[in-house]
Write a protein that holds these residues in place. Structure first.
Motif, PDB file in Angstrom:
ATOM      1  N   GLN A  56       0.863  -1.173   0.000  1.00  9.61           N
ATOM      2  CA  GLN A  56       0.000   0.000   0.000  1.00  9.61           C
ATOM      3  C   GLN A  56       0.902   1.226   0.000  1.00  9.61           C
ATOM      4  O   GLN A  56       1.599   1.482   0.973  1.00  9.61           O
ATOM      5  CB  GLN A  56      -0.907  -0.012   1.222  1.00  9.61           C
ATOM      6  CG  GLN A  56      -1.802  -1.248   1.256  1.00  9.61           C
ATOM      7  CD  GLN A  56      -2.636  -1.300   2.494  1.00  9.61           C
ATOM      8  OE1 GLN A  56      -3.487  -0.451   2.705  1.00  9.61           O
ATOM      9  NE2 GLN A  56      -2.398  -2.312   3.327  1.00  9.61           N
ATOM     10  N   ILE A  92       1.960   5.030   0.127  1.00  8.82           N
ATOM     11  CA  ILE A  92       1.541   6.300   0.709  1.00  8.82           C
ATOM     12  C   ILE A  92       1.621   7.366  -0.382  1.00  8.82           C
ATOM     13  O   ILE A  92       2.617   7.465  -1.098  1.00  8.82           O
ATOM     14  CB  ILE A  92       2.450   6.696   1.892  1.00  8.82           C
ATOM     15  CG1 ILE A  92       2.474   5.583   2.944  1.00  8.82           C
ATOM     16  CG2 ILE A  92       2.018   8.025   2.489  1.00  8.82           C
ATOM     17  CD1 ILE A  92       1.153   5.281   3.577  1.00  8.82           C
ATOM     18  N   SER A  93       0.575   8.178  -0.491  1.00  8.76           N
ATOM     19  CA  SER A  93       0.557   9.210  -1.529  1.00  8.76           C
ATOM     20  C   SER A  93       0.369  10.594  -0.924  1.00  8.76           C
ATOM     21  O   SER A  93      -0.057  10.738   0.232  1.00  8.76           O
ATOM     22  CB  SER A  93      -0.576   8.936  -2.527  1.00  8.76           C
ATOM     23  OG  SER A  93      -1.820   9.229  -1.929  1.00  8.76           O
ATOM     24  N   THR A  99      -3.330   8.406   2.300  1.00  7.96           N
ATOM     25  CA  THR A  99      -3.636   6.988   2.173  1.00  7.96           C
ATOM     26  C   THR A  99      -4.196   6.479   3.491  1.00  7.96           C
ATOM     27  O   THR A  99      -3.624   6.751   4.542  1.00  7.96           O
ATOM     28  CB  THR A  99      -2.361   6.185   1.821  1.00  7.96           C
ATOM     29  OG1 THR A  99      -1.836   6.685   0.604  1.00  7.96           O
ATOM     30  CG2 THR A  99      -2.643   4.700   1.697  1.00  7.96           C
ATOM     31  N   THR A 100      -5.290   5.774   3.428  1.00  2.00           N
ATOM     32  CA  THR A 100      -5.835   5.098   4.600  1.00  2.00           C
ATOM     33  C   THR A 100      -5.502   3.624   4.435  1.00  2.00           C
ATOM     34  O   THR A 100      -6.106   2.947   3.601  1.00  2.00           O
ATOM     35  CB  THR A 100      -7.367   5.289   4.691  1.00  2.00           C
ATOM     36  OG1 THR A 100      -7.652   6.679   4.738  1.00  2.00           O
ATOM     37  CG2 THR A 100      -7.917   4.603   5.931  1.00  2.00           C
ATOM     38  N   PRO A 101      -4.517   3.128   5.196  1.00  4.70           N
ATOM     39  CA  PRO A 101      -4.111   1.733   5.027  1.00  4.70           C
ATOM     40  C   PRO A 101      -5.246   0.764   5.353  1.00  4.70           C
ATOM     41  O   PRO A 101      -6.078   1.027   6.217  1.00  4.70           O
ATOM     42  CB  PRO A 101      -2.971   1.558   6.032  1.00  4.70           C
ATOM     43  CG  PRO A 101      -2.522   2.934   6.366  1.00  4.70           C
ATOM     44  CD  PRO A 101      -3.718   3.812   6.213  1.00  4.70           C
ATOM     45  N   ILE A 105       3.180  -1.301   4.182  1.00  3.87           N
ATOM     46  CA  ILE A 105       3.125   0.095   3.761  1.00  3.87           C
ATOM     47  C   ILE A 105       4.437   0.485   3.085  1.00  3.87           C
ATOM     48  O   ILE A 105       5.518   0.173   3.576  1.00  3.87           O
ATOM     49  CB  ILE A 105       2.850   1.005   4.963  1.00  3.87           C
ATOM     50  CG1 ILE A 105       1.489   0.634   5.559  1.00  3.87           C
ATOM     51  CG2 ILE A 105       2.914   2.462   4.583  1.00  3.87           C
ATOM     52  CD1 ILE A 105       1.151   1.323   6.839  1.00  3.87           C
TER      53      ILE A 105
END
Length: 110
Positions: free
Chosen positions: A7, A9-10, A14-16, A108
């Protein structure tokens, strides 16, 4: 062993998404790859990341992280290929959990 999806991060945020921990999982190694472990169980637990690196022919020790009970929250990494990549595929790290009850994880990438 199940491969945890990365996943990324942007800048937009970002909501993991967290998955229930399995007895063992793998993640893709990388300089920016981290494992986020949450433990809501009444007991602490450990996460073991199998080290595959060798220095002068001697194996490097596995990484063992204790995640506290109830509100335990650990971000572990980076999970670099030079320390953790499996000999089988050269890109994935092997991770085991001492307990999976009430434990969730996310892979992440920052």
């Amino acid at each position: 062993m199940a491969l945890l999806a990365q996943q990324v991060i942007s800048l937009a945020g970002t909501t993991p998404t967290y998955s229930a921990a399995a007895a063992s999982t793998t993640v893709t190694c990388g300089e920016r790859s981290f494992l986020h472990v949450k433990n809501t169980n009444g007991s602490s637990m450990t996460v073991t990341i199998t080290a595959t690196a060798k220095v002068r022919g001697q194996g490097v020790a596995d990484i063992v992280v204790t995640v506290p009970a109830t509100t335990g929250d650990k971000l572990i990494g980076p999970l670099t290929a030079d320390l953790f990549a499996s000999a089988a595929d050269g890109v994935s790290a092997s991770i085991t959990y001492s307990s999976t009850t009430s434990v969730t994880v996310a892979n992440i990438v920052i």
